[in-house]
Design a protein around this motif. Structure first.
Motif: not given
Length: 117
Positions: A16-18, A27-30
């Motif tokens: 998520e931060a990236l 998506s941050g989760g991906v």
């Protein structure tokens, strides 16, 4: 198991931060999952804590699909005249997904020397 959940959450937050910092259209989760995969490949294995935490989440995996299904239900009228394109995309995507998974598994088994059979 708690340590495994902590690892999963940390990789999710890192992704998520990236995504927010570099404005990556993924998506941050991906992103977190990709980073965790690379880390586990580099490390060469998975810890027992992470394995038990992940195994517990697999049983509720269907809940991750539900928001998309609900979204399609409420926007179904937009697809009314495009049922053939939607059906072709679903069938083609499913076929390509299964085909790529089978190909990848055959490569992994071949590289691993058939371990686990």
């Amino acid at each position: 198991m708690l340590r495994g959940f902590l690892v999963l959450v940390l990789f999710f937050l890192l992704g998520e931060a990236l995504q927010k910092v570099f404005l990556i259209p993924v998506s941050g989760g991906v992103l977190g999952m990709m980073l965790m995969t690379l880390t586990l490949m580099f490390k060469g294995g998975i810890s027992d804590d992470l394995a038990s935490a992940s195994q517990g989440l697999i049983s509720v995996l269907v809940l991750l699909i539900m928001p998309g299904v609900v979204g399609v239900f409420f926007t179904a009228d937009q697809f009314a005249g495009q049922w053939l394109a939607v059906a072709a995309a679903l069938l083609g995507g499913t076929f390509l997904s299964v085909l790529s998974t089978l190909w990848l598994m055959s490569r992994v088994v071949r590289l691993g020397g058939g371990k686990g059979e």
